[in-house]
Motif scaffolding. Structure first.
Motif, mmCIF file in Angstrom:
data_model
loop_
_atom_site.group_PDB
_atom_site.id
_atom_site.type_symbol
_atom_site.label_atom_id
_atom_site.label_comp_id
_atom_site.label_asym_id
_atom_site.label_seq_id
_atom_site.Cartn_x
_atom_site.Cartn_y
_atom_site.Cartn_z
ATOM 1 N N SER A 25 -8.107 6.817 -4.411
ATOM 2 C CA SER A 25 -6.844 6.663 -5.156
ATOM 3 C C SER A 25 -6.359 5.224 -5.221
ATOM 4 C CB SER A 25 -5.750 7.548 -4.546
ATOM 5 O OG SER A 25 -6.148 8.899 -4.564
ATOM 6 N N VAL A 26 -7.281 4.321 -5.510
ATOM 7 C CA VAL A 26 -6.907 2.935 -5.775
ATOM 8 C C VAL A 26 -7.467 2.549 -7.143
ATOM 9 C CG1 VAL A 26 -6.735 2.229 -3.359
ATOM 10 C CG2 VAL A 26 -8.900 1.998 -4.537
ATOM 11 N N SER A 27 -6.923 1.541 -7.721
ATOM 12 C CA SER A 27 -7.330 1.084 -9.036
ATOM 13 C C SER A 27 -8.722 0.438 -8.986
ATOM 14 C CB SER A 27 -6.299 0.070 -9.535
ATOM 15 O OG SER A 27 -6.838 -0.778 -10.486
ATOM 16 N N PRO A 28 -9.592 0.805 -9.938
ATOM 17 C CA PRO A 28 -10.888 0.142 -10.000
ATOM 18 C C PRO A 28 -10.764 -1.370 -10.186
ATOM 19 C CG PRO A 28 -10.909 2.103 -11.357
ATOM 20 C CD PRO A 28 -9.484 1.888 -10.914
ATOM 21 N N LYS A 44 -4.412 0.265 2.211
ATOM 22 C CA LYS A 44 -5.192 1.444 1.811
ATOM 23 C C LYS A 44 -6.686 1.175 1.936
ATOM 24 C CE LYS A 44 -5.826 5.477 -0.098
ATOM 25 N NZ LYS A 44 -5.283 6.724 0.360
ATOM 26 N N ILE A 45 -7.148 0.054 1.392
ATOM 27 C CA ILE A 45 -8.566 -0.278 1.478
ATOM 28 C C ILE A 45 -8.973 -0.487 2.931
ATOM 29 C CG2 ILE A 45 -10.268 -2.086 0.968
ATOM 30 C CD1 ILE A 45 -9.148 -2.252 -1.832
ATOM 31 N N LEU A 46 -8.172 -1.207 3.676
ATOM 32 C CA LEU A 46 -8.487 -1.451 5.082
ATOM 33 C C LEU A 46 -8.564 -0.144 5.867
ATOM 34 C CD1 LEU A 46 -6.281 -4.591 5.749
ATOM 35 C CD2 LEU A 46 -8.766 -4.514 5.415
ATOM 36 N N GLU A 47 -7.627 0.749 5.626
ATOM 37 C CA GLU A 47 -7.612 2.037 6.329
ATOM 38 C C GLU A 47 -8.890 2.828 6.046
ATOM 39 O OE1 GLU A 47 -5.259 6.278 6.095
ATOM 40 O OE2 GLU A 47 -4.217 4.473 5.432
ATOM 41 N N VAL A 48 -9.263 2.907 4.785
ATOM 42 C CA VAL A 48 -10.458 3.661 4.407
ATOM 43 C C VAL A 48 -11.707 3.057 5.047
ATOM 44 C CG1 VAL A 48 -11.912 4.350 2.475
ATOM 45 C CG2 VAL A 48 -9.434 4.522 2.271
ATOM 46 N N LEU A 49 -11.735 1.739 5.183
ATOM 47 C CA LEU A 49 -12.886 1.067 5.787
ATOM 48 C C LEU A 49 -12.826 1.070 7.317
ATOM 49 C CD1 LEU A 49 -13.207 -2.018 3.414
ATOM 50 C CD2 LEU A 49 -14.584 0.089 3.396
ATOM 51 N N GLY A 50 -11.764 1.660 7.861
ATOM 52 C CA GLY A 50 -11.622 1.728 9.316
ATOM 53 C C GLY A 50 -11.196 0.418 9.939
ATOM 54 N N LEU A 51 -10.433 -0.370 9.189
ATOM 55 C CA LEU A 51 -9.990 -1.678 9.653
ATOM 56 C C LEU A 51 -8.476 -1.771 9.615
ATOM 57 C CD1 LEU A 51 -12.513 -3.796 7.564
ATOM 58 C CD2 LEU A 51 -12.684 -3.271 9.992
ATOM 59 N N ARG A 52 -7.952 -2.792 10.266
ATOM 60 C CA ARG A 52 -6.527 -3.116 10.148
ATOM 61 C C ARG A 52 -6.403 -4.631 10.148
ATOM 62 N NH1 ARG A 52 -4.500 -4.679 15.199
ATOM 63 N NH2 ARG A 52 -5.791 -3.980 16.913
ATOM 64 N N ARG A 53 -5.353 -5.104 9.535
ATOM 65 C CA ARG A 53 -5.108 -6.541 9.489
ATOM 66 C C ARG A 53 -4.668 -7.004 10.870
ATOM 67 N NH1 ARG A 53 -4.715 -9.444 5.130
ATOM 68 N NH2 ARG A 53 -4.228 -7.643 3.854
#
Length: 69
Positions: A25-28, A44-53
């Protein structure tokens, strides 16, 4: 492995950037911008990749760094 490298692999695993974006559910165009280095990956992208800032830390100039010792 960098965030962008992880995103490249994740996109490839599901058939491309559009498929990955749709699944999460993110923009291409946003995924494309992150991959191109034109945008920073958001939560959102970081969460899906299992990362955090992880914010950088700062210390007084007087305090020596590991490189100075």
């Amino acid at each position: 492995m960098t965030v962008r490298e992880r995103l490249v692999h994740a996109c490839a695993a599901v058939g491309g950037q559009r498929a990955w974006a749709r699944m999460h559910s993110v923009s291409p165009s946003y995924v494309s911008a992150v991959l191109a280095g034109d945008a920073e990956p958001g939560p959102k992208i970081l969460e899906v990749l299992g990362l955090r800032r992880d914010e950088p830390t700062y210390r007084p100039v007087e305090e020596p760094t590991d490189a100075d010792q």
